[in-house]
Scaffold this motif. Structure first.
Motif, PDB file in Angstrom:
ATOM      1  N   SER A  78      -0.312   7.966  13.858  1.00 53.13           N
ATOM      2  CA  SER A  78       0.317   8.836  12.868  1.00 53.13           C
ATOM      3  C   SER A  78       1.829   8.716  12.947  1.00 53.13           C
ATOM      4  CB  SER A  78      -0.096  10.297  13.128  1.00 53.13           C
ATOM      5  OG  SER A  78       0.552  11.142  12.215  1.00 53.13           O
ATOM      6  N   LYS A  97       4.808  13.993  -0.911  1.00 55.20           N
ATOM      7  CA  LYS A  97       4.417  13.178   0.243  1.00 55.20           C
ATOM      8  C   LYS A  97       3.604  13.989   1.237  1.00 55.20           C
ATOM      9  CE  LYS A  97       8.088   9.694   0.182  1.00 55.20           C
ATOM     10  NZ  LYS A  97       9.267   9.159   0.911  1.00 55.20           N
ATOM     11  N   PHE A 100      -0.006  14.571  -0.242  1.00 55.35           N
ATOM     12  CA  PHE A 100      -0.829  13.364  -0.199  1.00 55.35           C
ATOM     13  C   PHE A 100      -1.144  12.970   1.241  1.00 55.35           C
ATOM     14  CE2 PHE A 100       0.006  13.002  -4.636  1.00 55.35           C
ATOM     15  CZ  PHE A 100      -1.016  12.196  -5.140  1.00 55.35           C
ATOM     16  N   SER A 101      -0.194  13.178   2.150  1.00 54.53           N
ATOM     17  CA  SER A 101      -0.450  12.889   3.566  1.00 54.53           C
ATOM     18  C   SER A 101      -1.540  13.796   4.114  1.00 54.53           C
ATOM     19  CB  SER A 101       0.836  13.073   4.386  1.00 54.53           C
ATOM     20  OG  SER A 101       1.798  12.106   4.042  1.00 54.53           O
ATOM     21  N   GLY A 103      -4.021  15.040   2.402  1.00 51.71           N
ATOM     22  CA  GLY A 103      -5.288  14.544   1.877  1.00 51.71           C
ATOM     23  C   GLY A 103      -5.790  13.324   2.631  1.00 51.71           C
ATOM     24  N   VAL A 104      -4.896  12.382   2.889  1.00 51.43           N
ATOM     25  CA  VAL A 104      -5.262  11.179   3.646  1.00 51.43           C
ATOM     26  C   VAL A 104      -5.711  11.552   5.052  1.00 51.43           C
ATOM     27  CG1 VAL A 104      -4.368   9.053   4.670  1.00 51.43           C
ATOM     28  CG2 VAL A 104      -3.776   9.645   2.312  1.00 51.43           C
ATOM     29  N   SER A 105      -4.969  12.472   5.678  1.00 51.81           N
ATOM     30  CA  SER A 105      -5.313  12.915   7.022  1.00 51.81           C
ATOM     31  C   SER A 105      -6.691  13.562   7.061  1.00 51.81           C
ATOM     32  CB  SER A 105      -4.254  13.904   7.524  1.00 51.81           C
ATOM     33  OG  SER A 105      -4.601  14.416   8.783  1.00 51.81           O
ATOM     34  N   LEU A 107      -9.245  13.038   5.036  1.00 49.09           N
ATOM     35  CA  LEU A 107     -10.283  12.019   4.865  1.00 49.09           C
ATOM     36  C   LEU A 107     -10.478  11.202   6.138  1.00 49.09           C
ATOM     37  CD1 LEU A 107      -9.540  10.726   1.249  1.00 49.09           C
ATOM     38  CD2 LEU A 107     -11.422  12.180   1.991  1.00 49.09           C
ATOM     39  N   THR A 108      -9.370  10.831   6.784  1.00 47.79           N
ATOM     40  CA  THR A 108      -9.454  10.042   8.017  1.00 47.79           C
ATOM     41  C   THR A 108     -10.156  10.822   9.117  1.00 47.79           C
ATOM     42  OG1 THR A 108      -7.403   8.870   7.460  1.00 47.79           O
ATOM     43  CG2 THR A 108      -8.112   8.796   9.755  1.00 47.79           C
ATOM     44  N   SER A 240      -6.973  19.760   0.659  1.00 44.74           N
ATOM     45  CA  SER A 240      -7.371  18.564   1.392  1.00 44.74           C
ATOM     46  C   SER A 240      -8.802  18.694   1.897  1.00 44.74           C
ATOM     47  CB  SER A 240      -6.403  18.285   2.552  1.00 44.74           C
ATOM     48  OG  SER A 240      -6.342  19.374   3.442  1.00 44.74           O
ATOM     49  N   THR A 247     -15.746  14.007  -0.967  1.00 52.05           N
ATOM     50  CA  THR A 247     -16.006  12.662  -0.450  1.00 52.05           C
ATOM     51  C   THR A 247     -17.297  12.629   0.363  1.00 52.05           C
ATOM     52  OG1 THR A 247     -13.612  12.259  -0.388  1.00 52.05           O
ATOM     53  CG2 THR A 247     -15.014  10.720   0.826  1.00 52.05           C
TER      54      THR A 247
END
Length: 282
Positions: A78, A97, A100-101, A103-105, A107-108, A240, A247
């Motif tokens: 990270s 940013k 969106f970060s 959201g990505v976090s 999902l990961t 998120s 998903t």
């Protein structure tokens, strides 16, 4: 799971005061904790080594050593803790940013924590159940309806409805041959818990999708699929987490479609033909 911070934040509300003290210190000092010994950490926090070991197991790691390895891996993968707080002085670009970060976090972290044995079991239940109900209140009703919309493309017998009164009636109709999938970000929504209790009374199989694995709704389910999320201020229910839950639904739909390849292709083909008739062609 290689992101300890998400695991801690997702379970924070279910921790007792002593564990919250450990969690607060670790979240505030991730850089130094990753290189600490359990003795040094207990001295810094003012708690016992046994309490720290129990905390690591509660979060989902077999021992403190594996906890540290995961913490170190998460630190390396990270770039920053950039997205955890939106401040009044933030510019639009920074806010975008951060969101969106987050959201990505989410999902990961969700992908890393999902148990394939549990996923395959849920897919088995989806395919073998006489009827499947998707249930959710408020923001979670969006996920439930998304699931309904997706699974209409299969030959499974599914029900869902945004109205709570109809949901409780649908739950009352499900039996031991059926499956109920309940969705709740907090896992503490009283109305959703009542739906789940009705499913339990009827002997239906229950799958919970929630960000809090120690919540009442999670504990009342047969299988829990956790949707980890990075909480961002200004949002009571983490968007998120909503993205992660949708998903998970997409994953279940794809696994079912893959398993029932021929049947699903036939239904999708028929639906595409019907939908195409609703479109304007120039």
């Amino acid at each position: 799971m290689n992101n300890v911070a998400e695991a801690i934040r997702s379970q924070y509300q279910q921790l007792h005061p002593g564990e919250k003290k450990i969690a607060d210190y670790i979240l505030a000092n991730q850089e130094t904790v990753a290189d600490a010994t359990i003795q040094g950490l207990s001295h810094k926090i003012g708690t016992s080594t046994a309490s720290i070991s129990r905390f690591a197991r509660h979060i989902g790691y077999p021992n403190f050593r594996d906890f540290l390895i995961a913490l170190s891996a998460g630190r390396k993968s990270s770039s920053s803790d950039f997205f955890t707080e939106i401040k009044q002085e933030d510019q639009s670009e920074q806010i975008v940013k951060k969101l969106f970060s987050a959201g990505v976090s989410a999902l990961t972290a969700t992908a890393a924590k999902l148990d394939m044995a549990d996923l395959n079991k849920v897919v088995d239940w989806l395919i073998s159940s006489s009827k499947i109900g998707f249930f959710g209140i408020g923001g979670s009703s969006i996920v439930a309806f998304n699931a309904y919309h997706k699974f209409l493309r299969t030959n499974l017998n599914i029900v869902s409805h945004p109205d709570y009164d109809i949901q409780i009636m649908q739950a009352a109709h499900l039996t031991s041959r059926d499956l109920g999938i309940v969705i709740s970000h907090s896992g503490r929504n009283q109305d959703t818990l009542l739906v789940e209790n009705k499913l339990r009374e009827n002997g239906s199989k229950i799958v919970a999708i929630t960000a809090f694995p120690e919540s009442p709704i999670a504990k009342n389910a047969d299988i829990v699929l956790n949707s980890y999320s990075e909480e961002v201020n200004f949002r009571q229910e983490s968007m998120s987490s909503l993205v992660a839950q949708i998903t998970i639904i997409d994953t279940l739909f794809t696994l079912v479609g893959h398993r029932l390849n021929k049947e699903t292709d036939q239904v999708i083909g028929a639906m595409r033909h019907v939908i195409e008739q609703t479109r304007v062609h120039k």
